[in-house]
Write a protein that holds these residues in place. Structure first.
Motif, short mmCIF file in Angstrom:
data_model
loop_
_atom_site.label_atom_id
_atom_site.label_comp_id
_atom_site.label_asym_id
_atom_site.label_seq_id
_atom_site.Cartn_x
_atom_site.Cartn_y
_atom_site.Cartn_z
N CYS A 16 0.83 -1.21 0.00
CA CYS A 16 0.00 0.00 0.00
C CYS A 16 0.86 1.26 0.00
O CYS A 16 0.55 2.22 -0.69
CB CYS A 16 -0.92 -0.01 1.22
SG CYS A 16 -2.30 -1.16 1.06
N ALA A 17 1.94 1.24 0.78
CA ALA A 17 2.83 2.40 0.81
C ALA A 17 3.47 2.63 -0.56
O ALA A 17 3.54 3.78 -1.04
CB ALA A 17 3.90 2.21 1.87
N ALA A 18 3.94 1.56 -1.19
CA ALA A 18 4.56 1.69 -2.51
C ALA A 18 3.55 2.19 -3.54
O ALA A 18 3.87 3.03 -4.39
CB ALA A 18 5.14 0.35 -2.94
N THR A 19 2.32 1.68 -3.46
CA THR A 19 1.28 2.10 -4.40
C THR A 19 0.91 3.56 -4.19
O THR A 19 0.74 4.33 -5.15
CB THR A 19 0.04 1.21 -4.26
OG1 THR A 19 0.42 -0.15 -4.47
CG2 THR A 19 -1.03 1.60 -5.26
N ALA A 20 0.78 3.96 -2.92
CA ALA A 20 0.42 5.35 -2.62
C ALA A 20 1.51 6.30 -3.13
O ALA A 20 1.21 7.36 -3.70
CB ALA A 20 0.24 5.52 -1.12
N LEU A 57 11.91 -0.20 -1.47
CA LEU A 57 12.55 -1.42 -1.97
C LEU A 57 13.16 -2.22 -0.82
O LEU A 57 13.04 -3.45 -0.77
CB LEU A 57 13.63 -1.06 -2.99
CG LEU A 57 13.16 -0.75 -4.41
CD1 LEU A 57 14.30 -0.16 -5.22
CD2 LEU A 57 12.63 -2.00 -5.09
N ALA A 58 13.81 -1.53 0.10
CA ALA A 58 14.40 -2.22 1.25
C ALA A 58 13.31 -2.85 2.11
O ALA A 58 13.46 -3.99 2.59
CB ALA A 58 15.23 -1.23 2.07
N ALA A 59 12.20 -2.12 2.30
CA ALA A 59 11.10 -2.65 3.10
C ALA A 59 10.46 -3.86 2.42
O ALA A 59 10.01 -4.80 3.10
CB ALA A 59 10.06 -1.57 3.34
N ALA A 60 10.43 -3.87 1.09
CA ALA A 60 9.81 -4.98 0.36
C ALA A 60 10.55 -6.29 0.59
O ALA A 60 9.96 -7.38 0.50
CB ALA A 60 9.76 -4.65 -1.13
N ARG A 69 7.71 -9.14 -4.67
CA ARG A 69 7.84 -8.82 -6.09
C ARG A 69 6.95 -7.66 -6.50
O ARG A 69 7.37 -6.76 -7.23
CB ARG A 69 7.50 -10.06 -6.92
CG ARG A 69 8.52 -11.19 -6.79
CD ARG A 69 8.04 -12.41 -7.54
NE ARG A 69 9.03 -13.49 -7.48
CZ ARG A 69 8.81 -14.72 -7.93
NH1 ARG A 69 7.63 -15.01 -8.49
NH2 ARG A 69 9.75 -15.64 -7.84
N ALA A 70 5.72 -7.68 -6.01
CA ALA A 70 4.78 -6.61 -6.38
C ALA A 70 5.24 -5.27 -5.83
O ALA A 70 5.26 -4.26 -6.55
CB ALA A 70 3.38 -6.95 -5.88
N ALA A 75 7.77 0.08 -6.53
CA ALA A 75 8.79 1.03 -6.09
C ALA A 75 9.75 1.38 -7.23
O ALA A 75 10.16 2.54 -7.38
CB ALA A 75 9.56 0.47 -4.90
N LEU A 76 10.11 0.39 -8.04
CA LEU A 76 11.01 0.64 -9.16
C LEU A 76 10.36 1.55 -10.20
O LEU A 76 11.02 2.41 -10.80
CB LEU A 76 11.42 -0.68 -9.80
CG LEU A 76 12.48 -1.48 -9.04
CD1 LEU A 76 12.67 -2.86 -9.67
CD2 LEU A 76 13.82 -0.73 -9.01
#
Length: 370
Positions: A16-20, A57-60, A69-70, A75-76
């Motif tokens: 959710c954080a990456a998407t936001a 990325l680190a959190a993922a 992966r998602a 993030a990338l």
């Protein structure tokens, strides 16, 4: 409690954080510099556009495989879309400038922070900082040993935030004997080379919903002329130098940074000035240098209005993250230097100004390459 349930709880948080963040970056790409009401999000520190995706990325890596992966992919994508506006000067890692020829010229651009005004400024320095030393001010200018000086904020301000004209031409002639001087609005250009043309670029030919000139102003040019073009005879050729101070996104009459100080009038004035500047450069067949205070960080999309003829001189900087403001605690770059392809940039460095200004100076060594 086992590790698996904890991992499952982290999955939606990371994703959710990456998407936001990706949504924010996409909106920023689309809206920044185009609509006035995006000016508050534009104040995001530029480095965040690279740092936040890296943190995500680190959190993922702590998430389960599928979520990892998602989240990493999202993030990338945000790093790819926003990283170019982070202010990172990656070209400095591999750029190698050509040594300057004997006839190269030195250019110095600087926002002087209300010239040599020795009284309390409308935006005062921190408690304990001494008022500007006028002699030190001129020593600093002379120490740059520049052939061309592009200086902004040739102006004083009253307690009511009213701009006051400065006439320091006699002192400038004494301090820089033999130099030619051009002025317009709050801009002054000094040159060892003869001036063959000078004019201020007025934003008023550009359409605006509202005028940026306050009612009753006795100096409308201060608000409508934010670039001084000076054509100089350099050897056997003529070169145009554009000395710019683009309007701040913050309304100076508001007295501080709040929602009311980031208004449509300021935004439209910024766009109009950059469009007038770009139109003049596009119609100008001469080699050209553009430098000054653009009041725009790398994260601000309004910089896309800079003429396509101009290339950022940043690769010649030896800094991975160049920052010109605030000079005492540099945050990000808002002072810029550009050149047309006919001009080679041999050196480019930022010169700290101490207590004399809140901006670092920009010093460039240039030559005509063809």
């Amino acid at each position: 409690m086992t590790a698996a349930p904890r991992a499952r709880r982290r999955i939606p948080l990371v994703l959710c954080a990456a998407t936001a963040w990706l949504v924010f970056v996409v909106l920023h790409r689309v809206l920044s510099g185009r609509v006035w009401w995006w000016q508050v999000p534009e104040l995001v520190p530029p480095l965040a556009l690279a740092a936040v995706p890296v943190v995500l990325l680190a959190a993922a890596l702590t998430a389960a495989r599928r979520a990892r992966r998602a989240a990493a992919a999202v993030a990338l994508v945000s790093l790819t879309l926003g990283g170019g506006a982070s202010g990172l000067n990656l070209a400095s890692l591999w750029h190698r400038a050509v040594p300057a020829p004997p006839d190269a010229i030195t250019v110095f651009s600087w926002n002087t922070w209300y010239w040599d005004q020795p009284v309390s400024r409308s935006m005062p320095p921190p408690t304990g900082t001494p008022p500007p030393d006028v002699a030190a001010f001129y020593r600093y200018l002379r120490a740059q040993d520049a052939d061309v000086l592009l200086l902004q904020e040739y102006v004083h301000f009253g307690a009511d935030s009213r701009p006051i004209r400065v006439n320091d031409l006699d002192r400038l002639r004494r301090e820089f004997p033999g130099f030619h001087i051009a002025t317009a609005s709050e801009l002054v250009t000094l040159s060892r080379f003869p001036i063959v043309l000078q004019r201020g670029l007025d934003l008023r030919p550009e359409s605006m919903r509202e005028t940026p000139v306050p009612p009753g102003s006795d100096w409308p040019g201060f608000y409508t002329v934010k670039t001084l073009r000076t054509d100089l005879r350099v050897g056997s050729r003529t070169v145009s130098f554009y000395n710019s101070h683009i309007n701040s996104p913050v309304d100076p009459s508001a007295g501080g940074l709040d929602l009311l100080s980031l208004n449509r009038t300021q935004h439209e004035a910024r766009k109009a000035n950059l469009r007038a500047l770009a139109a003049d450069i596009q119609a100008n067949p001469l080699p050209a240098v553009l430098a000054g205070d653009f009041n725009a960080s790398p994260a601000m999309g309004i910089l896309r209005l800079v003429s396509e003829r101009m290339a950022d001189a940043a690769p010649a900087l030896r800094s991975l993250y160049p920052a010109t403001w605030d000079d005492r605690w540099p945050w990000w770059r808002i002072d810029w230097a550009y050149t047309t392809p006919e001009i080679a940039v041999h050196e480019y460095r930022l010169v700290r100004s101490g207590d004399l200004s809140d901006h670092s100076g920009q010093q460039l060594v240039l030559s005509l390459s063809r």
